[in-house]
Scaffold this motif. Structure first.
Motif, PDB file in Angstrom:
ATOM      1  N   THR B   4     -86.937  21.747  20.088  1.00 41.61           N
ATOM      2  CA  THR B   4     -87.426  22.852  19.271  1.00 41.61           C
ATOM      3  C   THR B   4     -86.624  22.970  17.980  1.00 41.61           C
ATOM      4  O   THR B   4     -87.103  23.485  17.001  1.00 41.61           O
ATOM      5  CB  THR B   4     -87.327  24.182  20.039  1.00 41.61           C
ATOM      6  OG1 THR B   4     -85.993  24.295  20.523  1.00 41.61           O
ATOM      7  CG2 THR B   4     -88.308  24.215  21.197  1.00 41.61           C
ATOM      8  N   ASP B   5     -85.411  22.496  17.998  1.00 41.43           N
ATOM      9  CA  ASP B   5     -84.575  22.595  16.813  1.00 41.43           C
ATOM     10  C   ASP B   5     -83.982  21.214  16.519  1.00 41.43           C
ATOM     11  O   ASP B   5     -82.900  20.873  16.976  1.00 41.43           O
ATOM     12  CB  ASP B   5     -83.459  23.611  17.060  1.00 41.43           C
ATOM     13  CG  ASP B   5     -82.638  23.844  15.808  1.00 41.43           C
ATOM     14  OD1 ASP B   5     -82.839  23.109  14.822  1.00 41.43           O
ATOM     15  OD2 ASP B   5     -81.802  24.750  15.830  1.00 41.43           O
ATOM     16  N   PRO B   7     -82.561  19.572  13.898  1.00 41.55           N
ATOM     17  CA  PRO B   7     -81.205  19.363  13.377  1.00 41.55           C
ATOM     18  C   PRO B   7     -80.121  19.635  14.420  1.00 41.55           C
ATOM     19  O   PRO B   7     -79.145  18.888  14.519  1.00 41.55           O
ATOM     20  CB  PRO B   7     -81.118  20.357  12.211  1.00 41.55           C
ATOM     21  CG  PRO B   7     -82.537  20.590  11.812  1.00 41.55           C
ATOM     22  CD  PRO B   7     -83.330  20.512  13.074  1.00 41.55           C
ATOM     23  N   ALA B   8     -80.325  20.689  15.208  1.00 36.67           N
ATOM     24  CA  ALA B   8     -79.318  21.020  16.209  1.00 36.67           C
ATOM     25  C   ALA B   8     -79.258  19.948  17.293  1.00 36.67           C
ATOM     26  O   ALA B   8     -78.177  19.545  17.728  1.00 36.67           O
ATOM     27  CB  ALA B   8     -79.645  22.377  16.827  1.00 36.67           C
ATOM     28  N   VAL B   9     -80.448  19.480  17.708  1.00 37.25           N
ATOM     29  CA  VAL B   9     -80.489  18.439  18.736  1.00 37.25           C
ATOM     30  C   VAL B   9     -79.827  17.162  18.214  1.00 37.25           C
ATOM     31  O   VAL B   9     -79.031  16.529  18.917  1.00 37.25           O
ATOM     32  CB  VAL B   9     -81.965  18.139  19.148  1.00 37.25           C
ATOM     33  CG1 VAL B   9     -82.028  16.916  20.060  1.00 37.25           C
ATOM     34  CG2 VAL B   9     -82.553  19.343  19.853  1.00 37.25           C
ATOM     35  N   ALA B  11     -77.582  16.921  15.880  1.00 39.78           N
ATOM     36  CA  ALA B  11     -76.140  17.129  15.749  1.00 39.78           C
ATOM     37  C   ALA B  11     -75.457  16.949  17.100  1.00 39.78           C
ATOM     38  O   ALA B  11     -74.398  16.309  17.203  1.00 39.78           O
ATOM     39  CB  ALA B  11     -75.870  18.528  15.189  1.00 39.78           C
ATOM     40  N   ARG B  12     -76.085  17.479  18.136  1.00 36.36           N
ATOM     41  CA  ARG B  12     -75.493  17.337  19.476  1.00 36.36           C
ATOM     42  C   ARG B  12     -75.514  15.879  19.926  1.00 36.36           C
ATOM     43  O   ARG B  12     -74.550  15.382  20.503  1.00 36.36           O
ATOM     44  CB  ARG B  12     -76.257  18.215  20.468  1.00 36.36           C
ATOM     45  CG  ARG B  12     -75.924  19.703  20.309  1.00 36.36           C
ATOM     46  CD  ARG B  12     -76.815  20.550  21.169  1.00 36.36           C
ATOM     47  NE  ARG B  12     -76.849  20.074  22.552  1.00 36.36           N
ATOM     48  CZ  ARG B  12     -77.788  20.424  23.429  1.00 36.36           C
ATOM     49  NH1 ARG B  12     -78.751  21.234  23.061  1.00 36.36           N
ATOM     50  NH2 ARG B  12     -77.747  19.963  24.652  1.00 36.36           N
ATOM     51  N   ARG B  15     -72.847  13.954  18.448  1.00 33.54           N
ATOM     52  CA  ARG B  15     -71.524  14.238  19.023  1.00 33.54           C
ATOM     53  C   ARG B  15     -71.388  13.611  20.416  1.00 33.54           C
ATOM     54  O   ARG B  15     -70.394  13.812  21.092  1.00 33.54           O
ATOM     55  CB  ARG B  15     -71.297  15.749  19.093  1.00 33.54           C
ATOM     56  CG  ARG B  15     -71.031  16.395  17.738  1.00 33.54           C
ATOM     57  CD  ARG B  15     -70.419  17.792  17.894  1.00 33.54           C
ATOM     58  NE  ARG B  15     -71.313  18.693  18.600  1.00 33.54           N
ATOM     59  CZ  ARG B  15     -72.217  19.476  18.021  1.00 33.54           C
ATOM     60  NH1 ARG B  15     -72.330  19.473  16.705  1.00 33.54           N
ATOM     61  NH2 ARG B  15     -72.986  20.270  18.730  1.00 33.54           N
ATOM     62  N   ASP B  17     -73.782  14.011  22.997  1.00 32.63           N
ATOM     63  CA  ASP B  17     -74.422  14.780  24.057  1.00 32.63           C
ATOM     64  C   ASP B  17     -75.633  13.999  24.565  1.00 32.63           C
ATOM     65  O   ASP B  17     -76.666  13.905  23.896  1.00 32.63           O
ATOM     66  CB  ASP B  17     -74.853  16.140  23.478  1.00 32.63           C
ATOM     67  CG  ASP B  17     -75.506  17.027  24.530  1.00 32.63           C
ATOM     68  OD1 ASP B  17     -76.052  16.479  25.516  1.00 32.63           O
ATOM     69  OD2 ASP B  17     -75.484  18.249  24.357  1.00 32.63           O
ATOM     70  N   ALA B  20     -79.050  15.738  24.736  1.00 35.20           N
ATOM     71  CA  ALA B  20     -79.724  15.853  23.434  1.00 35.20           C
ATOM     72  C   ALA B  20     -80.410  14.543  23.085  1.00 35.20           C
ATOM     73  O   ALA B  20     -81.550  14.527  22.603  1.00 35.20           O
ATOM     74  CB  ALA B  20     -78.704  16.228  22.351  1.00 35.20           C
ATOM     75  N   ALA B  66     -77.577  13.049   8.755  1.00 32.56           N
ATOM     76  CA  ALA B  66     -78.201  14.233   9.349  1.00 32.56           C
ATOM     77  C   ALA B  66     -79.411  14.713   8.561  1.00 32.56           C
ATOM     78  O   ALA B  66     -80.347  15.271   9.121  1.00 32.56           O
ATOM     79  CB  ALA B  66     -77.163  15.347   9.464  1.00 32.56           C
TER      80      ALA B  66
END
Lengths: 248, 188
Positions: B4-5, B7-9, B11-12, B15, B17, B20, B66
């Motif tokens: 749903t997000d 950029p956040a996914v 970014a994770r 890192r 994750d 993600a 990103a």
């Protein structure tokens, strides 16, 4: 005046210049209209490949297959490269010069590849290694594509255009390697350059027998081996000082 | 987990994750498969290309910018992975010329009778064989131009070629297809 097959192919895909003029011409020239109908007919035949369906669970299935094979993530380029010193700035400058050299080969001056006393030898060498490694990978692809060409009339015009794109960059990297005193790299790049030029200046279409002669003269297998080995060595050089980040 | 997000996914995932990254895999696998199949022409190779591309993407996530579009980035990885895969397959085929020819590599020079040609199944087979006769680079450029609707500039960027080399790869592909499919043109 008639339009060439290449121009009609571009026209078919909507990329021809002066499209309106071609429209008009096709309405009045039977030969070009017939040629275009044949091209369009063939391309209509290969309208689309019947791709097998994959349902909504496919992504999950792929994940299940790869999850246990996830490799170590390579660090971001800035993490591996950043040094809060003058050297990092100079390294970036060298990178920019290489990029400029690759894309504006006719522009003066050539890449300032000599390392000054104030430049970190490590940083400069790594930039050079990375750039040459990429160049060797691309050269390997063009050589492979060339040696794998086939047909009743072997057409290597595409490979020639591709090789021509690489010649200027190759010269730049060879000069850089010579100035840095790396004879091994300079030697391979010199051989590569001669082969690229041979491809560029050779005939565009050949009989299979003629092509076989050119292929034998190039001795592409030996060159490909050298290119691969050197590319591998450069990658190792590039990765050696930095520990990869394991995040999982 | 749903994407749903983005950029956040991303970014994770960058890192490290894995959950993600799993979301990204679930979101992009089907389109990656479609592209890989068009490039390779068969399911087993397409499956291999999808997996190899996603593993490569994971390995290089740290170098992914990103601000860029993950789908576009993965698209390029799939294309280049497919070119390498098909190239390896072609080399293997060349080395094993004496092995029995399977259905997919049936030579297009055989002359089937008019009844067989009339059947779309046979036409499809000849089209598949004609596509298989293209070099890996030609097939990639043609797939991007013909099926994916990419411009010459986009093809050049994706395949890391000069513009003229990309254009010539498409030209050669179309010419080879015309030669292989002569007499079968639509409407004949």
């Amino acid at each position: 005046m008639h339009y060439s097959e290449d121009e009609l192919i571009l026209y078919h895909y909507g990329e021809a210049r002066r499209r309106e003029r071609i429209d008009e011409h096709l309405n009045t020239c039977d030969a070009c209209a017939a040629a275009y109908r044949e091209i369009a007919g063939t391309l209509a035949l290969v309208a689309d490949v019947d791709v097998p369906e994959r349902d909504d669970r496919y992504g999950l299935e792929v994940w299940q297959r790869i999850r246990h094979d996830l490799p170590v993530q390579e660090p971001p380029w800035w993490m591996a490269w950043y040094r809060p010193t003058l050297a990092s700035g100079l390294a970036l400058f060298i990178t920019a010069a290489f990029v400029a050299g690759r894309y504006w080969p006719d522009g003066a001056p050539a890449a300032p590849v000599t390392q000054s006393d104030t430049t970190s030898p490590d940083a400069g060498a790594r930039v050079l290694s990375l750039a040459i490694g990429d160049h060797l990978d691309e050269s390997e692809r063009v050589l492979l594509d060339f040696v794998n060409a086939s047909g009743d009339r072997v057409d290597v015009s595409g490979q020639q255009a591709w090789a021509a794109d690489l010649v200027d960059a190759n010269r730049l990297y060879r000069d850089a390697a010579e100035r840095a005193g790396d004879d091994t790299i300079a030697g391979v790049l010199d051989e590569l350059e001669r082969n690229l030029l041979e491809i560029v200046h050779g005939p565009s279409t050949m009989t299979p027998a003629e092509f076989e002669t050119v292929r034998a003269r190039l001795d592409a297998a030996a060159l490909l081996f050298k290119v691969r080995v050197l590319s591998g060595e450069l990658r190792e050089r590039d990765l050696a000082p930095t520990e990869p980040r394991k995040t999982t | 987990m749903t994407v749903t997000d983005i950029p956040a996914v991303l970014a994770r995932a960058r890192r490290g994750d894995d959950e993600a990254f799993r979301a990204l895999v679930e979101q992009h696998s089907r389109s990656a498969f479609r592209l890989a199949y068009r490039m390779a022409g068969n399911e087993p190779d397409a499956e291999d290309i999808v997996q190899e591309s996603l593993l490569r993407a994971y390995r290089h996530l740290g170098q992914f910018e990103a601000r860029a579009n993950f789908g576009t980035w993965l698209y390029r990885i799939v294309v280049n992975c497919a070119v390498e895969h098909v190239r390896t397959r072609e080399s293997r085929k060349k080395r094993a010329r004496m092995e029995p020819i399977d259905e997919f590599t049936m030579p297009v020079s055989e002359s089937p009778g008019p009844h067989r040609l009339a059947e779309s199944r046979d036409i499809g087979r000849r089209v598949a064989a004609a596509l298989d006769s293209l070099s890996p680079l030609e097939r990639a450029a043609f797939t991007l131009r013909h099926y994916e609707g990419r411009t010459t500039d986009e093809i050049a960027r994706t395949l890391r070629l000069g513009t003229s080399a990309a254009k010539h790869a498409v030209f050669r592909a179309v010419k080879k297809l015309r030669a292989e499919l002569k007499g079968l043109e639509a409407g004949d």
